[in-house]
Design a protein around this motif. Structure first.
Motif, mmCIF file in Angstrom:
data_model
loop_
_atom_site.group_PDB
_atom_site.id
_atom_site.type_symbol
_atom_site.label_atom_id
_atom_site.label_comp_id
_atom_site.label_asym_id
_atom_site.label_seq_id
_atom_site.Cartn_x
_atom_site.Cartn_y
_atom_site.Cartn_z
ATOM 1 N N GLU A 1 -10.551 3.315 2.860
ATOM 2 C CA GLU A 1 -11.464 2.603 3.753
ATOM 3 C C GLU A 1 -10.736 1.543 4.568
ATOM 4 O OE1 GLU A 1 -14.611 1.079 1.356
ATOM 5 O OE2 GLU A 1 -15.362 3.053 0.795
ATOM 6 N N GLY A 2 -9.513 1.866 4.985
ATOM 7 C CA GLY A 2 -8.759 0.957 5.832
ATOM 8 C C GLY A 2 -8.169 -0.245 5.118
ATOM 9 N N GLN A 3 -8.275 -0.298 3.793
ATOM 10 C CA GLN A 3 -7.762 -1.420 3.026
ATOM 11 C C GLN A 3 -6.300 -1.181 2.631
ATOM 12 O OE1 GLN A 3 -9.629 -4.313 2.434
ATOM 13 N NE2 GLN A 3 -10.984 -3.275 3.875
ATOM 14 N N MET A 4 -5.531 -2.260 2.622
ATOM 15 C CA MET A 4 -4.122 -2.182 2.262
ATOM 16 C C MET A 4 -3.831 -3.081 1.066
ATOM 17 S SD MET A 4 -1.104 -0.904 3.131
ATOM 18 C CE MET A 4 -1.193 -0.475 4.871
ATOM 19 N N ALA A 5 -3.230 -2.502 0.027
ATOM 20 C CA ALA A 5 -2.795 -3.299 -1.131
ATOM 21 C C ALA A 5 -1.339 -3.686 -0.919
ATOM 22 C CB ALA A 5 -2.941 -2.498 -2.414
ATOM 23 N N ARG A 6 -1.042 -4.968 -1.082
ATOM 24 C CA ARG A 6 0.323 -5.465 -0.967
ATOM 25 C C ARG A 6 0.733 -5.968 -2.346
ATOM 26 N NH1 ARG A 6 -2.419 -6.651 3.714
ATOM 27 N NH2 ARG A 6 -1.414 -5.997 5.654
ATOM 28 N N LEU A 7 1.529 -5.166 -3.037
ATOM 29 C CA LEU A 7 1.851 -5.419 -4.434
ATOM 30 C C LEU A 7 3.277 -5.943 -4.562
ATOM 31 C CD1 LEU A 7 0.253 -2.084 -5.545
ATOM 32 C CD2 LEU A 7 -0.682 -4.335 -6.069
ATOM 33 N N ASN A 8 3.429 -7.105 -5.168
ATOM 34 C CA ASN A 8 4.739 -7.725 -5.332
ATOM 35 C C ASN A 8 5.443 -7.171 -6.569
ATOM 36 O OD1 ASN A 8 4.606 -9.921 -3.195
ATOM 37 N ND2 ASN A 8 2.738 -10.327 -4.344
ATOM 38 N N GLY A 9 6.754 -6.978 -6.455
ATOM 39 C CA GLY A 9 7.508 -6.458 -7.578
ATOM 40 C C GLY A 9 8.998 -6.585 -7.369
ATOM 41 N N TYR A 10 9.761 -5.820 -8.128
ATOM 42 C CA TYR A 10 11.213 -5.797 -7.988
ATOM 43 C C TYR A 10 11.722 -4.395 -8.303
ATOM 44 C CZ TYR A 10 11.401 -6.049 -13.118
ATOM 45 O OH TYR A 10 11.243 -5.802 -14.449
ATOM 46 N N VAL A 11 12.910 -4.089 -7.811
ATOM 47 C CA VAL A 11 13.500 -2.758 -8.000
ATOM 48 C C VAL A 11 14.008 -2.637 -9.433
ATOM 49 C CG1 VAL A 11 15.256 -1.123 -7.243
ATOM 50 C CG2 VAL A 11 14.152 -2.639 -5.580
ATOM 51 N N HIS A 12 13.415 -1.713 -10.177
ATOM 52 C CA HIS A 12 13.810 -1.504 -11.567
ATOM 53 C C HIS A 12 14.823 -0.368 -11.707
ATOM 54 C CE1 HIS A 12 13.536 -1.235 -15.913
ATOM 55 N NE2 HIS A 12 13.218 0.032 -15.818
ATOM 56 N N GLN A 13 14.712 0.655 -10.847
ATOM 57 C CA GLN A 13 15.595 1.808 -11.003
ATOM 58 C C GLN A 13 15.764 2.534 -9.664
ATOM 59 O OE1 GLN A 13 14.202 5.420 -13.190
ATOM 60 N NE2 GLN A 13 15.920 5.009 -14.563
#
Length: 291
Positions: free
Chosen positions: A237-249
Protein backbone atom coordinates in the motif's frame (compact mmCIF):
# COMPACT_ATOMS: atom_id res chain seq x y z
CA UNK A 1 36.95 16.01 32.66
CA UNK A 2 33.91 16.51 30.43
CA UNK A 3 32.85 20.13 30.00
CA UNK A 4 29.86 19.68 27.68
CA UNK A 5 26.83 17.38 27.77
CA UNK A 6 25.16 15.61 24.84
CA UNK A 7 21.95 13.60 24.80
CA UNK A 8 21.68 10.66 22.36
CA UNK A 9 18.09 9.61 21.58
CA UNK A 10 17.24 6.45 19.60
CA UNK A 11 15.00 3.44 20.19
CA UNK A 12 17.79 1.07 19.03
CA UNK A 13 20.36 0.53 21.79
CA UNK A 14 22.94 -0.45 19.16
CA UNK A 15 22.68 2.97 17.49
CA UNK A 16 22.81 4.82 20.82
CA UNK A 17 25.97 2.95 21.81
CA UNK A 18 27.58 3.57 18.42
CA UNK A 19 26.91 7.32 18.58
CA UNK A 20 28.08 7.59 22.19
CA UNK A 21 31.31 5.72 21.52
CA UNK A 22 32.07 7.86 18.48
CA UNK A 23 31.45 11.06 20.45
CA UNK A 24 33.57 9.93 23.40
CA UNK A 25 36.46 8.89 21.16
CA UNK A 26 36.37 11.98 18.98
CA UNK A 27 35.38 14.61 21.56
CA UNK A 28 36.54 13.65 25.08
CA UNK A 29 35.18 16.93 26.48
CA UNK A 30 31.60 15.83 25.74
CA UNK A 31 29.80 13.68 28.30
CA UNK A 32 26.99 11.59 26.80
CA UNK A 33 23.68 10.39 28.19
CA UNK A 34 21.03 8.49 26.27
CA UNK A 35 17.28 7.92 26.03
CA UNK A 36 15.26 5.29 24.15
CA UNK A 37 12.54 7.67 22.96
CA UNK A 38 11.47 11.29 22.90
CA UNK A 39 9.37 11.02 26.06
CA UNK A 40 12.32 9.77 28.10
CA UNK A 41 14.56 12.43 26.51
CA UNK A 42 12.06 15.13 27.46
CA UNK A 43 12.18 13.97 31.08
CA UNK A 44 16.00 14.02 31.15
CA UNK A 45 16.17 17.45 29.50
CA UNK A 46 13.83 18.86 32.13
CA UNK A 47 16.29 17.86 34.87
CA UNK A 48 19.67 18.28 33.15
CA UNK A 49 20.99 21.00 30.84
CA UNK A 50 22.39 19.63 27.57
CA UNK A 51 24.60 21.40 25.05
CA UNK A 52 23.78 19.07 22.14
CA UNK A 53 21.01 16.63 21.17
CA UNK A 54 21.54 13.82 18.63
CA UNK A 55 18.20 12.23 17.88
CA UNK A 56 16.45 9.65 15.69
CA UNK A 57 13.16 10.51 13.99
CA UNK A 58 11.05 7.33 14.21
CA UNK A 59 10.61 6.27 17.86
CA UNK A 60 7.73 5.01 20.00
CA UNK A 61 5.87 7.32 22.43
CA UNK A 62 7.39 10.56 21.09
CA UNK A 63 9.12 11.00 17.75
CA UNK A 64 12.27 12.98 17.11
CA UNK A 65 10.30 15.71 15.34
CA UNK A 66 7.92 16.06 18.29
CA UNK A 67 10.89 16.29 20.66
CA UNK A 68 12.48 18.95 18.44
CA UNK A 69 9.28 21.01 18.39
CA UNK A 70 8.95 20.78 22.19
CA UNK A 71 12.62 21.66 22.62
CA UNK A 72 12.41 24.81 20.49
CA UNK A 73 9.49 26.01 22.63
CA UNK A 74 11.66 25.89 25.79
CA UNK A 75 13.69 29.07 26.44
CA UNK A 76 16.72 27.10 27.69
CA UNK A 77 16.78 24.91 24.55
CA UNK A 78 15.69 27.40 21.92
CA UNK A 79 19.19 27.62 20.42
CA UNK A 80 20.79 24.35 21.56
CA UNK A 81 22.08 22.35 18.53
CA UNK A 82 19.83 19.46 17.48
CA UNK A 83 21.14 16.90 14.95
CA UNK A 84 18.51 14.59 13.45
CA UNK A 85 20.12 11.19 12.70
CA UNK A 86 17.62 9.17 10.72
CA UNK A 87 17.01 6.81 7.81
CA UNK A 88 14.25 9.15 6.56
CA UNK A 89 16.24 11.20 4.08
CA UNK A 90 13.59 12.18 1.51
CA UNK A 91 13.12 15.85 0.68
CA UNK A 92 9.75 16.25 2.43
CA UNK A 93 11.09 14.99 5.75
CA UNK A 94 14.21 17.17 5.50
CA UNK A 95 12.03 20.23 4.90
CA UNK A 96 9.77 19.28 7.81
CA UNK A 97 12.79 18.96 10.11
CA UNK A 98 14.19 22.32 8.95
CA UNK A 99 10.85 23.99 9.65
CA UNK A 100 10.89 22.40 13.11
CA UNK A 101 14.22 24.06 13.87
CA UNK A 102 16.73 21.26 13.26
CA UNK A 103 20.38 22.34 13.25
CA UNK A 104 21.70 19.55 11.02
CA UNK A 105 20.38 16.40 9.34
CA UNK A 106 22.46 13.20 9.13
CA UNK A 107 21.24 10.17 7.22
CA UNK A 108 21.59 6.58 8.38
CA UNK A 109 23.78 4.73 7.90
CA UNK A 110 26.42 7.29 8.84
CA UNK A 111 30.18 7.17 9.13
CA UNK A 112 32.07 8.33 12.24
CA UNK A 113 33.67 11.00 10.05
CA UNK A 114 30.27 12.23 8.89
CA UNK A 115 28.93 12.38 12.45
CA UNK A 116 32.04 14.19 13.68
CA UNK A 117 31.78 16.83 10.96
CA UNK A 118 28.16 17.55 11.85
CA UNK A 119 29.02 17.94 15.55
CA UNK A 120 31.92 20.28 14.79
CA UNK A 121 29.67 22.34 12.50
CA UNK A 122 26.82 22.85 14.98
CA UNK A 123 28.96 23.23 18.13
CA UNK A 124 31.43 25.68 16.58
CA UNK A 125 33.45 27.87 18.91
CA UNK A 126 31.93 26.33 22.03
CA UNK A 127 33.42 22.93 21.21
CA UNK A 128 36.77 24.37 20.10
CA UNK A 129 37.15 26.39 23.31
CA UNK A 130 36.32 23.33 25.42
CA UNK A 131 38.86 21.18 23.55
CA UNK A 132 41.54 23.88 23.80
CA UNK A 133 40.89 24.40 27.50
CA UNK A 134 41.17 20.68 28.24
CA UNK A 135 44.31 20.20 26.17
CA UNK A 136 42.71 17.16 24.53
CA UNK A 137 43.25 16.16 20.92
CA UNK A 138 40.59 14.72 18.67
CA UNK A 139 40.89 10.96 18.12
CA UNK A 140 40.56 9.48 14.66
CA UNK A 141 36.94 8.68 13.69
CA UNK A 142 38.24 5.35 12.40
CA UNK A 143 39.36 4.46 15.92
CA UNK A 144 35.88 5.11 17.22
CA UNK A 145 34.40 2.90 14.55
CA UNK A 146 36.80 0.06 15.32
CA UNK A 147 35.91 0.24 19.00
CA UNK A 148 32.23 -0.01 18.13
CA UNK A 149 32.75 -3.35 16.38
CA UNK A 150 32.03 -5.17 19.63
CA UNK A 151 28.50 -3.75 19.55
CA UNK A 152 27.89 -5.22 16.15
CA UNK A 153 28.86 -8.74 17.09
CA UNK A 154 26.49 -9.10 20.01
CA UNK A 155 24.28 -12.17 19.76
CA UNK A 156 20.80 -11.08 18.64
CA UNK A 157 17.55 -12.11 20.26
CA UNK A 158 16.01 -15.32 18.83
CA UNK A 159 13.81 -14.70 15.81
CA UNK A 160 10.07 -14.68 16.42
CA UNK A 161 9.54 -16.47 13.11
CA UNK A 162 11.86 -18.99 11.45
CA UNK A 163 13.61 -18.01 8.22
CA UNK A 164 12.04 -18.91 4.92
CA UNK A 165 13.60 -22.07 3.52
CA UNK A 166 15.99 -21.69 0.59
CA UNK A 167 15.54 -23.50 -2.72
CA UNK A 168 18.26 -26.04 -3.38
CA UNK A 169 19.49 -24.48 -6.63
CA UNK A 170 21.03 -20.96 -6.81
CA UNK A 171 20.40 -18.50 -9.64
CA UNK A 172 22.26 -19.44 -12.78
CA UNK A 173 25.07 -17.22 -14.01
CA UNK A 174 24.31 -14.94 -16.89
CA UNK A 175 20.57 -14.68 -16.19
CA UNK A 176 18.63 -11.44 -16.01
CA UNK A 177 19.85 -8.45 -13.97
CA UNK A 178 18.20 -9.75 -10.77
CA UNK A 179 18.02 -13.28 -9.33
CA UNK A 180 14.95 -15.46 -9.81
CA UNK A 181 12.33 -15.50 -7.02
CA UNK A 182 12.25 -18.34 -4.54
CA UNK A 183 10.42 -21.47 -5.67
CA UNK A 184 6.67 -21.27 -5.27
CA UNK A 185 6.52 -17.45 -5.15
CA UNK A 186 4.60 -15.52 -7.77
CA UNK A 187 6.49 -12.24 -7.22
CA UNK A 188 9.89 -11.00 -6.19
CA UNK A 189 10.35 -8.76 -3.17
CA UNK A 190 12.91 -6.11 -4.00
CA UNK A 191 15.00 -4.28 -1.42
CA UNK A 192 17.48 -1.43 -1.47
CA UNK A 193 20.23 -1.79 1.12
CA UNK A 194 21.85 1.55 1.92
CA UNK A 195 25.37 1.94 3.29
CA UNK A 196 27.36 5.05 4.16
CA UNK A 197 28.88 5.28 0.66
CA UNK A 198 26.67 3.15 -1.61
CA UNK A 199 23.28 1.53 -2.22
CA UNK A 200 22.82 -2.14 -3.13
CA UNK A 201 19.88 -3.18 -5.32
CA UNK A 202 18.80 -6.69 -4.38
CA UNK A 203 16.09 -9.35 -4.06
CA UNK A 204 14.88 -10.63 -0.68
CA UNK A 205 15.70 -14.33 -0.30
CA UNK A 206 15.00 -15.05 3.41
CA UNK A 207 13.64 -12.80 6.11
CA UNK A 208 12.54 -12.98 9.75
CA UNK A 209 12.30 -10.51 12.63
CA UNK A 210 16.03 -10.79 13.32
CA UNK A 211 17.65 -10.58 9.89
CA UNK A 212 17.19 -10.50 6.14
CA UNK A 213 19.21 -12.25 3.46
CA UNK A 214 19.26 -10.63 0.04
CA UNK A 215 20.80 -11.65 -3.29
CA UNK A 216 22.53 -8.97 -5.39
CA UNK A 217 24.38 -8.80 -8.67
CA UNK A 218 28.15 -8.92 -8.24
CA UNK A 219 28.73 -5.87 -10.47
CA UNK A 220 27.65 -3.46 -7.69
CA UNK A 221 29.65 -1.87 -4.87
CA UNK A 222 29.53 -4.17 -1.83
CA UNK A 223 29.98 -3.22 1.84
CA UNK A 224 32.31 -4.72 4.41
CA UNK A 225 31.43 -7.01 7.29
CA UNK A 226 29.95 -5.05 10.25
CA UNK A 227 29.14 -1.98 8.11
CA UNK A 228 25.99 -0.14 9.14
CA UNK A 229 23.03 -0.63 6.81
CA UNK A 230 19.47 0.55 6.26
CA UNK A 231 17.19 -1.90 4.43
CA UNK A 232 14.36 -0.26 2.48
CA UNK A 233 11.50 -2.69 1.79
CA UNK A 234 8.06 -1.92 0.36
CA UNK A 235 5.62 -3.34 2.88
CA UNK A 236 2.47 -2.80 0.80
CA UNK A 237 0.00 0.00 0.00
CA UNK A 238 2.82 2.38 -0.86
CA UNK A 239 4.43 2.05 2.58
CA UNK A 240 8.19 1.74 3.00
CA UNK A 241 9.92 0.07 5.95
CA UNK A 242 13.37 1.46 6.74
CA UNK A 243 15.09 -1.12 8.93
CA UNK A 244 18.41 -0.34 10.61
CA UNK A 245 21.04 -3.05 10.88
CA UNK A 246 24.58 -4.14 10.08
CA UNK A 247 26.25 -6.52 7.64
CA UNK A 248 26.56 -9.92 9.30
CA UNK A 249 27.66 -12.05 6.34
CA UNK A 250 28.78 -11.84 2.71
CA UNK A 251 28.87 -15.02 0.68
CA UNK A 252 29.07 -16.12 -2.95
CA UNK A 253 25.85 -17.77 -4.09
CA UNK A 254 27.76 -20.67 -5.65
CA UNK A 255 31.30 -22.03 -5.52
CA UNK A 256 32.50 -20.66 -8.85
CA UNK A 257 34.98 -17.77 -8.68
CA UNK A 258 33.12 -15.97 -11.47
CA UNK A 259 29.70 -16.25 -9.79
CA UNK A 260 27.33 -13.45 -10.79
CA UNK A 261 25.48 -13.23 -7.48
CA UNK A 262 26.40 -12.50 -3.86
CA UNK A 263 24.33 -13.23 -0.75
CA UNK A 264 24.29 -10.48 1.92
CA UNK A 265 22.86 -11.04 5.41
CA UNK A 266 21.79 -7.96 7.38
CA UNK A 267 21.06 -8.28 11.11
CA UNK A 268 18.36 -5.87 12.32
CA UNK A 269 18.87 -3.64 15.37
CA UNK A 270 15.55 -1.73 15.50
CA UNK A 271 13.51 -2.04 18.68
CA UNK A 272 10.53 0.10 17.63
CA UNK A 273 7.32 -2.00 18.03
CA UNK A 274 5.73 -0.23 15.04
CA UNK A 275 8.62 -1.26 12.76
CA UNK A 276 8.46 -4.84 14.01
CA UNK A 277 4.71 -4.89 13.38
CA UNK A 278 5.20 -3.66 9.80
CA UNK A 279 7.97 -6.21 9.32
CA UNK A 280 5.73 -9.02 10.59
CA UNK A 281 3.06 -8.14 8.03
CA UNK A 282 5.65 -8.10 5.26
CA UNK A 283 6.97 -11.52 6.34
CA UNK A 284 3.42 -12.94 6.18
CA UNK A 285 2.97 -11.62 2.63
CA UNK A 286 6.46 -12.79 1.66
CA UNK A 287 5.66 -16.31 2.79
CA UNK A 288 2.34 -16.27 0.96
CA UNK A 289 4.04 -15.06 -2.24
CA UNK A 290 1.80 -12.00 -2.52
CA UNK A 291 3.05 -8.50 -3.43
Amino acid sequence: MAMLKALVVDDASFVRDLVKRTVRQRFPVIETMDAQNGRRAQSLMSRTAFDLVLCDWEMPEMSGLELLQWMRAQPQYEKVPFIMITSRGDKDHVIEAVRGGVSEYLGKPFSPEGLSKKIIKVMGRKLKDAMDHSGKSMASPADAFKESATLLTRKPEPAATPPVSEPSSPPAAGNAATPRPAAGRGTMSLASVRFAESTLKSVVKDINLTEVRVIAKRDQVFPGILDQAVVDIETGEGQMARLNGYVHQLQAVDKRQDTDFVSVTIRFVDEDPKKLEDLSRFIARFRAGTP
